[in-house]
Design a protein around this motif. Sequence first.
Motif, mmCIF file in Angstrom:
data_model
loop_
_atom_site.group_PDB
_atom_site.id
_atom_site.type_symbol
_atom_site.label_atom_id
_atom_site.label_comp_id
_atom_site.label_asym_id
_atom_site.label_seq_id
_atom_site.Cartn_x
_atom_site.Cartn_y
_atom_site.Cartn_z
ATOM 1 N N GLN A 1 34.884 34.786 38.222
ATOM 2 C CA GLN A 1 34.917 33.403 38.711
ATOM 3 C C GLN A 1 33.523 32.799 38.863
ATOM 4 O OE1 GLN A 1 37.081 34.302 42.293
ATOM 5 N NE2 GLN A 1 39.060 33.671 41.424
ATOM 6 N N GLU A 2 32.563 33.613 39.307
ATOM 7 C CA GLU A 2 31.246 33.078 39.651
ATOM 8 C C GLU A 2 30.241 33.161 38.503
ATOM 9 O OE1 GLU A 2 30.209 35.323 43.095
ATOM 10 O OE2 GLU A 2 31.878 34.525 44.304
ATOM 11 N N THR A 3 30.225 34.281 37.778
ATOM 12 C CA THR A 3 29.306 34.439 36.629
ATOM 13 C C THR A 3 30.099 34.959 35.442
ATOM 14 O OG1 THR A 3 28.717 36.652 37.430
ATOM 15 C CG2 THR A 3 27.248 34.828 38.039
ATOM 16 N N PRO A 4 30.882 34.091 34.797
ATOM 17 C CA PRO A 4 31.822 34.530 33.762
ATOM 18 C C PRO A 4 31.132 35.280 32.625
ATOM 19 C CG PRO A 4 32.206 32.230 34.351
ATOM 20 C CD PRO A 4 30.921 32.629 34.992
ATOM 21 N N PRO A 5 31.587 36.496 32.304
ATOM 22 C CA PRO A 5 31.014 37.252 31.191
ATOM 23 C C PRO A 5 31.628 36.808 29.865
ATOM 24 C CG PRO A 5 32.749 38.526 32.208
ATOM 25 C CD PRO A 5 32.642 37.249 32.995
ATOM 26 N N ASP A 6 31.024 37.229 28.775
ATOM 27 C CA ASP A 6 31.574 36.926 27.454
ATOM 28 C C ASP A 6 32.770 37.812 27.117
ATOM 29 O OD1 ASP A 6 29.645 34.904 26.567
ATOM 30 O OD2 ASP A 6 28.202 36.548 26.698
ATOM 31 N N ALA A 7 32.807 39.030 27.676
ATOM 32 C CA ALA A 7 33.898 39.964 27.406
ATOM 33 C C ALA A 7 34.113 40.825 28.636
ATOM 34 C CB ALA A 7 33.594 40.823 26.187
ATOM 35 N N LEU A 8 35.283 41.475 28.667
ATOM 36 C CA LEU A 8 35.651 42.305 29.817
ATOM 37 C C LEU A 8 36.143 43.652 29.323
ATOM 38 C CD1 LEU A 8 36.521 42.746 32.850
ATOM 39 C CD2 LEU A 8 38.685 41.636 32.242
ATOM 40 N N LEU A 9 35.672 44.732 29.964
ATOM 41 C CA LEU A 9 36.181 46.083 29.730
ATOM 42 C C LEU A 9 36.619 46.620 31.084
ATOM 43 C CD1 LEU A 9 34.675 48.881 27.522
ATOM 44 C CD2 LEU A 9 35.510 49.388 29.822
ATOM 45 N N THR A 10 37.918 46.888 31.243
ATOM 46 C CA THR A 10 38.415 47.290 32.548
ATOM 47 C C THR A 10 39.346 48.488 32.456
ATOM 48 O OG1 THR A 10 39.650 46.556 34.506
ATOM 49 C CG2 THR A 10 40.317 45.615 32.398
#
Length: 451
Positions: A43-52
């Motif tokens: 929400q605050e510093t949106p990344p380009d991609a996510l690995l979870t």
Amino acid sequence: MTPSLLIVEDDAALASMVTRLAQEAGFEAVLRHDGDSALRCLQETPPDALLTDLRLPGLDGIELLRASKSLDPRRPVLLTTGYATPMNAIEAFRLGVADILLKPFELEAARASLARLREQLDQRLRILQLTEELARTRGEAHFDAISRPMRQALELAGQVAVTPLPVLLEGETGVGKGVMARHIHALSPRAQGPFFALNCGALPQTLLESELFGYEKGAFSGAATRKRGLLELAAGGTLFLDEINSASPEAQTRLLQFIQERQLFRLGGVKPVEVDVRLIFAANRPLQDEVAAGRFRADLYHRIHVFPITIPPLRERPEDLPALVHHLLTRHAARMGKALVGVTPEAMERLAAYAWPGNVRELENVLLRAIVLARGDRLGLDALPAEIAGTQVAPAQGLPWPATATLREVETAWIRLTLERCQGNRTQAARALGIDPATLWRKLRDLADQS
């Protein structure tokens, strides 16, 4: 620009290894160990991609994936898990996950997955920059591609754009063949040259040849001056010929001669004119069927079927819908002076449940109407047409055609239903279907011929 990757993993040793692999792949890695802090980061510093990871303290991986897609439908996501089940795998792919890595995963498999993710982001950035620039200069909608079929089509377009080869765009009415043609032109060395488009089915056949090849003064009654055709006007650029299957036999013969010799004769002319133009074609019927039926020249088909690209229908790439809705809504709302910031979850659910027989063109028409009717800062159910607002998420059994129906039978049934709903008004029916009235007229003529 280095893309950022948010890594969410509660195992400290595994998190350290994945971070190192991500940095090797060219990512700026941001690490979080629980779902709640990862959500704040999104929400605050949106990344380009996510690995979870799938299992996390606090918010779990599927919930985090849903949150990521609601914040940015185009953000790619990799999922890691040691507890994969068919149900959570299906749910993850339905939500648009790019890949699933099963724990314990091999280093080479992880490296390959991260490399594909980096390549996808680089490709998306190039496409986004070019298509948004094209949208600003041409007023066209751009392609958003999360789905694999659409990404493949865009990759093919990027590969062929730098060559002089003719391109044949295939796909249903309304999928965006015209936008793809402009996209290829924008990626090509001819981008600074002119781009012209001609719908061969929208003109009387007597005018098609003069529009393509031009004419000399006195070539026929009313030809008071010389006129250059679109092939000449598009010299140094691109000419897009839509519904090429509608071209008359005479126009097909002249076009074949031009492709072979790169020279044309204006109507009534005796002097050849050399023209350097890139040709892109599209058809609203399978050209192979037209050749088999004797309505399209086989030699011309082989000349233009050099590099076919199939654009998938919207129903086959539902994961692209949220981003398309967001883009079209933002662009058209600004033009119409409406301060809309998004779509309510209920409205998006109904938009996603609809079959979109008219594809992206129908979606755009629906959103244009909805923008006018929208109240407040979000587009809700009350702004959607009844046939969409009343759509239930699940039903497949209540369709007015059998499960074994062919695509042509489904199209026929939908045209008839839409005409009934519009009380026989063909203009309104064409608008509801997301097609040109001339296209609807031809489809109705074909139905009459078949009956």
